[in-house]
Design an enzyme around this catalytic site. Sequence first.
Site, PDB file in Angstrom:
ATOM      1  CD  GLN A  88      -0.333  23.762   6.125  1.00  0.00           C
ATOM      2  OE1 GLN A  88      -0.820  24.797   5.568  1.00  0.00           O
ATOM      3  NE2 GLN A  88       0.659  24.103   6.897  1.00  0.00           N
ATOM      4  CE1 TYR A 114      -5.894  29.901  10.216  1.00  0.00           C
ATOM      5  CE2 TYR A 114      -3.789  28.939   9.312  1.00  0.00           C
ATOM      6  CZ  TYR A 114      -4.874  29.880   9.142  1.00  0.00           C
ATOM      7  OH  TYR A 114      -5.226  30.553   8.106  1.00  0.00           O
ATOM      8  NE  ARG A 146       5.670  26.285   7.532  1.00  0.00           N
ATOM      9  CZ  ARG A 146       5.726  27.264   6.620  1.00  0.00           C
ATOM     10  NH1 ARG A 146       4.405  27.625   5.944  1.00  0.00           N
ATOM     11  NH2 ARG A 146       6.663  28.098   6.743  1.00  0.00           N
ATOM     12  NE  ARG A 165       5.526  36.275   1.179  1.00  0.00           N
ATOM     13  CZ  ARG A 165       5.924  36.913   2.051  1.00  0.00           C
ATOM     14  NH1 ARG A 165       5.145  37.986   2.094  1.00  0.00           N
ATOM     15  NH2 ARG A 165       6.724  36.640   2.812  1.00  0.00           N
ATOM     16  CB  CYS A 211       8.439  37.878  -3.561  1.00  0.00           C
ATOM     17  SG  CYS A 211       7.443  38.385  -2.183  1.00  0.00           S
ATOM     18  CB  CYS A 228       3.584  44.519  -4.490  1.00  0.00           C
ATOM     19  SG  CYS A 228       3.638  43.258  -3.057  1.00  0.00           S
ATOM     20  CB  CYS A 262      -0.271  37.982  -2.639  1.00  0.00           C
ATOM     21  SG  CYS A 262       1.245  38.036  -1.710  1.00  0.00           S
TER      22      CYS A 262
HETATM   23  C1  LIG Z   1      -0.801  34.714   1.091  1.00  0.00           C
HETATM   24  C2  LIG Z   1      -0.256  33.845   1.907  1.00  0.00           C
HETATM   25  C3  LIG Z   1      -0.705  32.471   2.120  1.00  0.00           C
HETATM   26  C4  LIG Z   1      -0.013  31.614   3.081  1.00  0.00           C
HETATM   27  N1  LIG Z   1      -0.678  30.302   3.168  1.00  0.00           N
HETATM   28  C5  LIG Z   1      -0.181  29.661   3.942  1.00  0.00           C
HETATM   29  C6  LIG Z   1      -0.456  28.117   4.396  1.00  0.00           C
HETATM   30  O1  LIG Z   1      -1.665  27.808   3.725  1.00  0.00           O
HETATM   31  N2  LIG Z   1      -0.170  27.514   5.057  1.00  0.00           N
HETATM   32  C7  LIG Z   1       1.180  27.874   5.903  1.00  0.00           C
HETATM   33  O2  LIG Z   1       1.674  26.954   6.615  1.00  0.00           O
HETATM   34  N3  LIG Z   1       1.601  28.997   5.404  1.00  0.00           N
HETATM   35  C8  LIG Z   1       1.217  29.821   4.685  1.00  0.00           C
HETATM   36  N4  LIG Z   1       1.880  30.976   4.527  1.00  0.00           N
HETATM   37  C9  LIG Z   1       3.445  31.188   4.860  1.00  0.00           C
HETATM   38  C10 LIG Z   1       4.265  30.708   3.979  1.00  0.00           C
HETATM   39  O3  LIG Z   1       4.245  29.345   3.774  1.00  0.00           O
HETATM   40  C11 LIG Z   1       5.527  31.159   4.058  1.00  0.00           C
HETATM   41  O4  LIG Z   1       6.010  30.754   5.504  1.00  0.00           O
HETATM   42  C12 LIG Z   1       5.848  32.806   4.185  1.00  0.00           C
HETATM   43  O5  LIG Z   1       5.211  33.320   3.096  1.00  0.00           O
HETATM   44  C13 LIG Z   1       7.288  33.265   4.047  1.00  0.00           C
HETATM   45  O6  LIG Z   1       7.951  32.521   2.600  1.00  0.00           O
HETATM   46  P1  LIG Z   1       7.984  33.450   1.610  1.00  0.00           P
HETATM   47  O7  LIG Z   1       8.656  34.646   1.931  1.00  0.00           O
HETATM   48  O8  LIG Z   1       8.728  32.591   0.414  1.00  0.00           O
HETATM   49  O9  LIG Z   1       6.555  33.760   1.062  1.00  0.00           O
HETATM   50  C14 LIG Z   1       1.141  31.732   3.628  1.00  0.00           C
HETATM   51  C15 LIG Z   1       1.791  33.342   3.235  1.00  0.00           C
HETATM   52  C16 LIG Z   1       1.311  33.976   2.589  1.00  0.00           C
HETATM   53  C17 LIG Z   1       1.812  35.494   2.197  1.00  0.00           C
END
Ligand SMILES: Cc1cc2nc3c(=O)[nH]c(=O)nc-3n(C[C@H](O)[C@H](O)[C@H](O)COP(=O)(O)O)c2cc1C
Length: 372
Positions: free
Chosen positions: A102, A167, A214, A313, A336, A340, A344
């Site tokens: 990405q 962003y 994205r 996560r 997850c 917590c 993170c």
């Molecule tokens: C700590 C953290 C870092 C993340 N970093 C990115 C990232 O670098 N790029 C992005 O498109 N989304 C990022 N996300 C969003 C995740 O890709 C994802 O859409 C979101 O966490 C929901 O999915 P999950 O419940 O499986 O974590 C981030 C989310 C979290 C919590």
Amino acid sequence: MHPHLFSKIDVGGKELKNRLTMAPLYLGYARAGGMVSDLLLEHYRLMAKSGVAMVVVENSTVDHPTGSGSDRTLRADTDENMEGLTNLAATIKAQGTLACLQINHAGRFAAIADPALAPSAVQVFGRMPRALTEKEMRRISKKFAEAALRAKKAGFDMVELHGGTGYLLSSFVSPRTNKRDDEYGGSFENRQRFPLEVVKEVRSAVGNFPVGYRFLADEWLPDGLKLAESVQYARSLAASGVAYISVMGGTYESFFLPDVLQSSRKEGYMVYLAAAIKKEVKVPVIAAGRIATGAFAEGIVAEGKADLIGLARVLWADPEWPSKVKEGRESEIIHCHTDCDETCTKLITRGKSAFCVRWPHDKLQEWKGKMV
Ligand SMILES: Cc1cc2nc3c(=O)[nH]c(=O)nc-3n(C[C@H](O)[C@H](O)[C@H](O)COP(=O)(O)O)c2cc1C
């Protein structure tokens, strides 16, 4: 078990062995300065070994420091990181998993930029970003293309443009953060112009190489980008030739609002957004957001709400999630869980490397020992 989830799919001419992907997740594992570290390689080796078809590596900057979210944001803007990126792609692919990088410009959320750069000077967390000139926008567009080319040369199978989280690319589409009065602001047509130009420039630089996106479907802010407009943007993106659309909601300005925090604790909290986009486009759509169980994930694909599942996560908390689901060992999944208090996220916003408090004791101690 779960026949749709474990069926193949073609994305941008590449075969994915199942419908599971790792969604990008920044955890602060790169070295300070953004170079690939041993910790980062070990983390992605684990993620790739999990059995997902594709790992999308966390946001990597196209322009340091103005495009970087933090000092530990991976660098895709310099050949100095080519060896690291090449190792990273090889580490993921060695597990029989496709590797996608990405790439991002953090825009108004570039914490280490002073001033931050944005479509318009709209205050954010007490800081005022500076509006980009058209000349600077053309430069950034080129930087995206150069970073994408670096990803290709490093051996990645695909590249993903980060058009989420508020962003730079998404901030152009948003009526809340784009107040420009030139041909890049005002009407919806004008607000989508810059990100579409970036897609075009990237695609022409990389040639026959898939470019995913994205996608911010809803800012979850009263004056922000709404689904009614973003579906039109999804159509434009699909027409521009993106290989897939990976749907998310929210920006740093909405993630921590009490009602958003509350709703984002629910399983599949962003699936309705992916389903709305899926209705509008023919390219594959990825849904993410606390997709916690195999049956739930299978339902998303079987019911045509999305083509692919993004686990962030969820996979990091338990890298055995895909095999436990496939083998009917779901009761063994380490979930997850919101109890917590989002440790993170709190760690990374303090500039630290993240750990998951749900990990088994030994793993937690081992990883904490590796973090600097
Ligand atoms: C700590 C953290 C870092 C993340 N970093 C990115 C990232 O670098 N790029 C992005 O498109 N989304 C990022 N996300 C969003 C995740 O890709 C994802 O859409 C979101 O966490 C929901 O999915 P999950 O419940 O499986 O974590 C981030 C989310 C979290 C919590």
